[in-house]
Design a protein around this motif. Sequence first.
Motif, PDB file in Angstrom:
ATOM      1  N   GLU A  98      -7.284 -11.786  25.309  1.00 47.83           N
ATOM      2  CA  GLU A  98      -6.916 -10.529  25.612  1.00 47.83           C
ATOM      3  C   GLU A  98      -7.695  -9.304  25.505  1.00 47.83           C
ATOM      4  N   ARG A  99      -9.043  -9.481  24.983  1.00 46.02           N
ATOM      5  CA  ARG A  99      -9.936  -8.508  24.600  1.00 46.02           C
ATOM      6  C   ARG A  99      -9.447  -7.518  23.705  1.00 46.02           C
ATOM      7  N   ALA A 100      -8.388  -7.818  22.699  1.00 43.47           N
ATOM      8  CA  ALA A 100      -7.857  -6.766  21.927  1.00 43.47           C
ATOM      9  C   ALA A 100      -8.761  -6.878  20.563  1.00 43.47           C
ATOM     10  N   ASN A 101      -8.779  -5.729  19.887  1.00 44.36           N
ATOM     11  CA  ASN A 101      -9.698  -5.615  18.994  1.00 44.36           C
ATOM     12  C   ASN A 101      -9.055  -5.724  17.711  1.00 44.36           C
ATOM     13  N   VAL A 102      -9.479  -6.777  16.737  1.00 41.45           N
ATOM     14  CA  VAL A 102      -8.755  -6.859  15.331  1.00 41.45           C
ATOM     15  C   VAL A 102      -9.094  -6.068  14.191  1.00 41.45           C
ATOM     16  N   LEU A 103      -8.673  -5.391  13.728  1.00 39.11           N
ATOM     17  CA  LEU A 103      -9.203  -4.228  13.045  1.00 39.11           C
ATOM     18  C   LEU A 103      -9.016  -4.924  11.507  1.00 39.11           C
ATOM     19  N   MET A 104      -8.360  -5.877  11.300  1.00 41.98           N
ATOM     20  CA  MET A 104      -8.271  -6.312   9.814  1.00 41.98           C
ATOM     21  C   MET A 104      -7.346  -7.780   9.924  1.00 41.98           C
ATOM     22  N   ILE A 105      -7.687  -8.536   9.100  1.00 41.82           N
ATOM     23  CA  ILE A 105      -7.295  -9.970   8.881  1.00 41.82           C
ATOM     24  C   ILE A 105      -6.606 -10.227   7.596  1.00 41.82           C
ATOM     25  N   SER A 106      -5.616 -11.125   7.040  1.00 41.43           N
ATOM     26  CA  SER A 106      -5.235 -11.385   6.117  1.00 41.43           C
ATOM     27  C   SER A 106      -4.504 -12.499   6.008  1.00 41.43           C
ATOM     28  N   GLN A 107      -4.834 -13.504   5.000  1.00 38.19           N
ATOM     29  CA  GLN A 107      -4.104 -14.747   5.236  1.00 38.19           C
ATOM     30  C   GLN A 107      -3.810 -15.060   3.586  1.00 38.19           C
ATOM     31  N   ASP A 133       5.343  -2.265  13.555  1.00 36.82           N
ATOM     32  CA  ASP A 133       4.879  -1.011  13.914  1.00 36.82           C
ATOM     33  C   ASP A 133       4.498   0.047  13.020  1.00 36.82           C
ATOM     34  N   SER A 134       5.262   0.057  11.928  1.00 36.24           N
ATOM     35  CA  SER A 134       5.401   1.051  10.967  1.00 36.24           C
ATOM     36  C   SER A 134       4.172   1.034   9.833  1.00 36.24           C
ATOM     37  N   ILE A 135       3.370   0.658  10.136  1.00 39.00           N
ATOM     38  CA  ILE A 135       2.138   0.274   9.116  1.00 39.00           C
ATOM     39  C   ILE A 135       0.978   1.107   9.433  1.00 39.00           C
ATOM     40  N   ALA A 136       0.167   1.237   8.486  1.00 38.54           N
ATOM     41  CA  ALA A 136      -1.261   1.892   8.627  1.00 38.54           C
ATOM     42  C   ALA A 136      -2.156   1.398   7.741  1.00 38.54           C
ATOM     43  N   ILE A 137      -3.345   1.338   8.119  1.00 32.96           N
ATOM     44  CA  ILE A 137      -4.719   0.864   7.160  1.00 32.96           C
ATOM     45  C   ILE A 137      -5.243   2.006   6.371  1.00 32.96           C
ATOM     46  N   VAL A 138      -5.363   1.619   5.037  1.00 35.12           N
ATOM     47  CA  VAL A 138      -6.247   2.478   4.130  1.00 35.12           C
ATOM     48  C   VAL A 138      -7.588   1.758   3.876  1.00 35.12           C
ATOM     49  N   ALA A 139      -8.563   2.249   3.838  1.00 34.33           N
ATOM     50  CA  ALA A 139      -9.800   1.816   3.556  1.00 34.33           C
ATOM     51  C   ALA A 139     -10.451   2.531   2.620  1.00 34.33           C
ATOM     52  N   ALA A 140     -10.917   2.293   1.454  1.00 33.21           N
ATOM     53  CA  ALA A 140     -12.042   2.812   0.492  1.00 33.21           C
ATOM     54  C   ALA A 140     -13.203   2.067   1.036  1.00 33.21           C
ATOM     55  N   VAL A 141     -14.293   3.050   1.258  1.00 33.49           N
ATOM     56  CA  VAL A 141     -15.666   2.652   1.387  1.00 33.49           C
ATOM     57  C   VAL A 141     -16.699   3.302   0.825  1.00 33.49           C
ATOM     58  N   VAL A 156       1.567  -2.079  -1.508  1.00 30.71           N
ATOM     59  CA  VAL A 156       0.707  -2.627  -0.561  1.00 30.71           C
ATOM     60  C   VAL A 156       1.249  -3.968   0.260  1.00 30.71           C
ATOM     61  N   ILE A 157       1.186  -3.891   1.506  1.00 28.95           N
ATOM     62  CA  ILE A 157       1.755  -5.075   2.146  1.00 28.95           C
ATOM     63  C   ILE A 157       0.529  -6.398   2.264  1.00 28.95           C
ATOM     64  N   ALA A 158      -0.471  -5.963   2.566  1.00 30.77           N
ATOM     65  CA  ALA A 158      -1.758  -7.037   2.568  1.00 30.77           C
ATOM     66  C   ALA A 158      -3.048  -6.267   2.257  1.00 30.77           C
ATOM     67  N   ILE A 159      -3.971  -7.100   1.863  1.00 33.66           N
ATOM     68  CA  ILE A 159      -5.327  -6.330   1.609  1.00 33.66           C
ATOM     69  C   ILE A 159      -6.378  -7.456   2.148  1.00 33.66           C
ATOM     70  N   GLU A 186     -18.492  -6.217   1.382  1.00 33.28           N
ATOM     71  CA  GLU A 186     -18.000  -5.498  -0.005  1.00 33.28           C
ATOM     72  C   GLU A 186     -18.367  -4.063   0.050  1.00 33.28           C
ATOM     73  N   ARG A 187     -18.328  -3.529   1.285  1.00 34.15           N
ATOM     74  CA  ARG A 187     -18.456  -1.999   1.288  1.00 34.15           C
ATOM     75  C   ARG A 187     -17.328  -1.158   1.536  1.00 34.15           C
ATOM     76  N   ASN A 188     -16.311  -2.185   1.642  1.00 33.28           N
ATOM     77  CA  ASN A 188     -14.870  -1.725   1.867  1.00 33.28           C
ATOM     78  C   ASN A 188     -13.743  -2.717   1.381  1.00 33.28           C
ATOM     79  N   ILE A 189     -12.557  -1.919   0.947  1.00 32.16           N
ATOM     80  CA  ILE A 189     -11.496  -2.767   0.651  1.00 32.16           C
ATOM     81  C   ILE A 189     -10.529  -2.068   1.493  1.00 32.16           C
ATOM     82  N   SER A 190      -9.937  -2.773   2.263  1.00 29.86           N
ATOM     83  CA  SER A 190      -8.839  -2.272   3.345  1.00 29.86           C
ATOM     84  C   SER A 190      -7.529  -2.757   2.843  1.00 29.86           C
TER      85      SER A 190
END
Length: 470
Positions: free
Chosen positions: A346-355, A398-406, A431-434, A440-444
């Motif tokens: 679908e050429r969608a951009n995945v911004l973050m993955i968590s399992q 749809d009611s979420i946001a990503i917060v990242a510490a860099v 925190v819903i997921a991390i 290791e330059r980023n915790i989202s």
Amino acid sequence: MLIVMKFGGTSVKSAERIAQAAALAVNSARAGHQVVVVTSAMSGVTDKLIGAAKNAVNGQYHKTVSDEIYEPHRLALHELTPNDATRRREALESLRQKIERLDTLCKGLTMLRELTPRTLDAISGMGEMLCAPILAGAIAEHGIASRSIEATELIVTDDEFGQAEPLPAQTRQLTREKLLPLLAAGEIPVVTGFIGATEDGVQTTLGRGGSDYTASILGAALDADEVWIWTDVNGVMTANPNDVPEARTMREISYSEASELAYYGAKVLHYKTILPAFKQNIPVLILNSFEPSDPGTRVTVTGRPSSRGVKAVTSIRNVSLIAISGKGMQGIPGIAAKAFDAVAAERANVLMISQASSENNLCFVVNSSEAVRVTKALRSALELDLLQGHIEDITIDDSIAIVAAVGDRMQGAPGIAGKVFGALGSVGVNVIAISQGSSERNISLIVGEKEAAEAVRAIHRAFELNKPSQ
Ligand code: ADP
Ligand code: ASP
Ligand code: MG
């Protein structure tokens, strides 16, 4: 030095701002530099153009829309080219032609009732074309030759309309062929940001906010000494100043920090800007056209490492969490592979993955505009697993946001994640997921959209980012 300098929408939003942009370009030229200018559309114009196209496809289009876009350009042109009547007349004629084309395209849409990405690019990229001749005229009034150049003549892209990628070899050749002789003759070319053209000459756009990217693409093609991004804040700050009033400008950051921050929502830089500059080790400066004496931010190889680890906090809104869940997912190989193949198709951009380690749930974040399409594709790709009950549900939130510490120094620094979670806990943000990238330059983190600003402020406070670091 050869400098490619880009002016953002607020830096060219009125005659007064365009005059300032022209003066900044001219100052650099008078200081002995070769200058290529890249301009955005006047602030708000790209939104208006996209709005016009979307209304037209729903059958609503009236000429007042194009008049509204035309008028501020006409006024600015008159004000900024008082001494050169011929130039003014020619520029006005070119403005009129562009506006007529807008009218024709939009009228066509009201009949066709279909808006393809290709047509949207033809319309949304017009703002830069309207603005460039005005800025070139304002520069020429200072007695330095200047002409506007449409980037469709310089930047050759693939045909991924809406987020086209440049083809570096062709772009380098055309850009050098067209711009180097002008620079050698002491001219300041003013190039339209945001747009390019396919090999067949069809206009494309590089993605919203893409004029920054244009500047670094041209900088790389010309082997520029520096790329300057003139905007409306004093550089890249420790957080979005709209979320965190005490946010502070970082004087020096590394390419990887800049690109991570831009990727995770620091709108001040388009996220692709860094790569072409990084590949050629070209420093990128982010400067404030409203306060040009401020040194801004310099993006370099090493940055200036901070002993705190975390250097800045960002957030991305308008994103959606897609979750694939089911107790039967455990131990069934290939579900993740099938899922991500479907997303990629679908050429969608995945911004973050968590399992989760229980493997009962695989979740990832995409832009909200892509979420429904992606979910449909997932349902079809995982149909069998859904039928067999390995997967119980695929949901969108749809009611979420990503917060990242860099920060570069987060690498290997213990206790940072603990501090981030402590900060969020202390203000009651769930925190819903991390996820932590392997760099290791980023915790989202995924948090509720309404809590994103609070989360950013809490992390900013916990790491005392308002104070200068050693
Ligand atoms: P331009 O029109 O010059 O391209 P943008 O609006 O695209 O400007 O980007 C500048 C804006 O980015 C700032 O006004 C600010 O609101 C926002 N921003 C978000 N995060 C940051 C950050 N970390 N540092 C600086 N600005 C940021
Ligand atoms: N004018 C375009 C936009 O608004 C590109 C840019 O400003 O960088 O997205
Ligand atoms: Mg921008």
